[in-house]
Design a protein around this motif. Sequence first.
Motif, PDB file in Angstrom:
ATOM      1  N   PRO A   7      -7.434  -8.895  -0.779  1.00  0.00           N
ATOM      2  CA  PRO A   7      -6.171  -8.999  -0.311  1.00  0.00           C
ATOM      3  C   PRO A   7      -5.397  -7.488  -0.309  1.00  0.00           C
ATOM      4  CG  PRO A   7      -6.541 -10.511  -1.765  1.00  0.00           C
ATOM      5  CD  PRO A   7      -7.705  -9.948  -1.729  1.00  0.00           C
ATOM      6  N   GLN A   8      -4.879  -7.071   0.571  1.00  0.00           N
ATOM      7  CA  GLN A   8      -4.225  -5.887   1.127  1.00  0.00           C
ATOM      8  C   GLN A   8      -3.120  -5.525  -0.150  1.00  0.00           C
ATOM      9  OE1 GLN A   8      -4.087  -2.332   2.693  1.00  0.00           O
ATOM     10  NE2 GLN A   8      -5.237  -4.089   4.218  1.00  0.00           N
ATOM     11  N   THR A   9      -2.367  -6.440  -0.516  1.00  0.00           N
ATOM     12  CA  THR A   9      -1.431  -5.890  -1.639  1.00  0.00           C
ATOM     13  C   THR A   9      -1.995  -5.604  -2.994  1.00  0.00           C
ATOM     14  OG1 THR A   9       0.352  -7.723  -0.523  1.00  0.00           O
ATOM     15  CG2 THR A   9       0.624  -6.801  -2.923  1.00  0.00           C
ATOM     16  N   GLY A  10      -2.977  -6.355  -3.417  1.00  0.00           N
ATOM     17  CA  GLY A  10      -3.583  -6.194  -4.742  1.00  0.00           C
ATOM     18  C   GLY A  10      -4.512  -4.830  -4.633  1.00  0.00           C
TER      19      GLY A  10
ATOM     20  N   ALA B  96      -9.341  -6.454  -7.484  1.00  0.00           N
ATOM     21  CA  ALA B  96      -8.722  -5.196  -7.506  1.00  0.00           C
ATOM     22  C   ALA B  96      -8.845  -4.050  -8.766  1.00  0.00           C
ATOM     23  CB  ALA B  96      -7.192  -5.533  -7.524  1.00  0.00           C
TER      24      ALA B  96
ATOM     25  N   GLN C 101      -3.720  -2.208  -2.586  1.00  0.00           N
ATOM     26  CA  GLN C 101      -2.811  -1.063  -2.167  1.00  0.00           C
ATOM     27  C   GLN C 101      -2.123  -0.618  -3.636  1.00  0.00           C
ATOM     28  OE1 GLN C 101      -2.992   1.281  -0.218  1.00  0.00           O
ATOM     29  NE2 GLN C 101      -3.780   0.044   1.574  1.00  0.00           N
ATOM     30  N   ILE C 102      -1.912  -1.713  -4.392  1.00  0.00           N
ATOM     31  CA  ILE C 102      -1.439  -1.389  -5.966  1.00  0.00           C
ATOM     32  C   ILE C 102      -2.326  -0.675  -6.538  1.00  0.00           C
ATOM     33  CG2 ILE C 102      -0.517  -2.550  -7.912  1.00  0.00           C
ATOM     34  CD1 ILE C 102       1.023  -4.806  -6.330  1.00  0.00           C
TER      35      ILE C 102
ATOM     36  N   TRP D 184      -7.644   3.952   1.555  1.00  0.00           N
ATOM     37  CA  TRP D 184      -7.221   3.391   2.675  1.00  0.00           C
ATOM     38  C   TRP D 184      -7.979   3.277   3.779  1.00  0.00           C
ATOM     39  CZ3 TRP D 184      -1.330   3.300   3.592  1.00  0.00           C
ATOM     40  CH2 TRP D 184      -0.917   2.062   4.227  1.00  0.00           C
TER      41      TRP D 184
ATOM     42  N   ASN E  71      -4.926   1.031  -5.610  1.00  0.00           N
ATOM     43  CA  ASN E  71      -5.352   2.152  -4.963  1.00  0.00           C
ATOM     44  C   ASN E  71      -4.363   3.184  -5.116  1.00  0.00           C
ATOM     45  OD1 ASN E  71      -6.180   4.102  -2.884  1.00  0.00           O
ATOM     46  ND2 ASN E  71      -5.070   3.073  -1.351  1.00  0.00           N
ATOM     47  N   TRP E  72      -3.165   3.023  -5.038  1.00  0.00           N
ATOM     48  CA  TRP E  72      -2.124   4.111  -5.289  1.00  0.00           C
ATOM     49  C   TRP E  72      -2.085   4.357  -6.670  1.00  0.00           C
ATOM     50  CZ3 TRP E  72      -0.160   7.382  -2.062  1.00  0.00           C
ATOM     51  CH2 TRP E  72      -0.393   7.106  -0.521  1.00  0.00           C
ATOM     52  N   CYS E  73      -1.974   3.133  -7.566  1.00  0.00           N
ATOM     53  CA  CYS E  73      -1.817   3.529  -9.239  1.00  0.00           C
ATOM     54  C   CYS E  73      -2.994   4.486  -9.544  1.00  0.00           C
ATOM     55  CB  CYS E  73      -1.740   2.297  -9.910  1.00  0.00           C
ATOM     56  SG  CYS E  73      -0.174   1.401  -9.665  1.00  0.00           S
TER      57      CYS E  73
END
Length: 189
Positions: free
Chosen positions: A156-159, A130, A161-162, A92, A164-166
């Motif tokens: 895009p931030q949503t894609g 992503a 972060q998903i 991030w 990233n965290w996974c």
Amino acid sequence: MPIMRSGEAVTPGAPLSFDWDLKWLVDFARTNAVWAAPIVLLISFCESIIFLSILIPASVILIGFGALIAAGSLELWPILLAATVGSALGDWAAYWLGHSMKGGVARMWPIKNNPNLFHRGEAFVHRFGAMSIVIGRFIGPLRGVIPMVAGIFAMPQTGFQIANWCSAVLWAVVWLAPGFLVVKGWAMW
């Protein structure tokens, strides 16, 4: 007169290499378990930042921590959580750095000395989107570049972060598992 480093003689003027003797860190964690999770969080964070990932071999350190978990010296869940959170926050931060600095990143070390690395990261992000975050987390030279490039090109931030965290959870499990499995396997003999 030779200088001693990690038990070997080094001639003055000879180039020094990054010769990490990580036993001290593992010993420290074993005797100071309360510090193990913060250490893992910090090294996992650094692994995702291009400037720091070159200096800190987080993957190797996590193998040692996995062995300590199997030996009963550390608890699994705090270490797994720390590795996951540190890794995700590092990506991030790299994304944010790329997003805020844009083209200025290309003038920073080590990218200015290795422009091909930046271009490979750019091609990788454009090709895989992503999913490049997931794949890139496991490719050493691109690990710190991919999230930064994703930020530069405003993935895009949503894609992001998903992915990233996974991938951070998966990364933590993959690098803790070898040490854990070796110690558990050894104990079965």
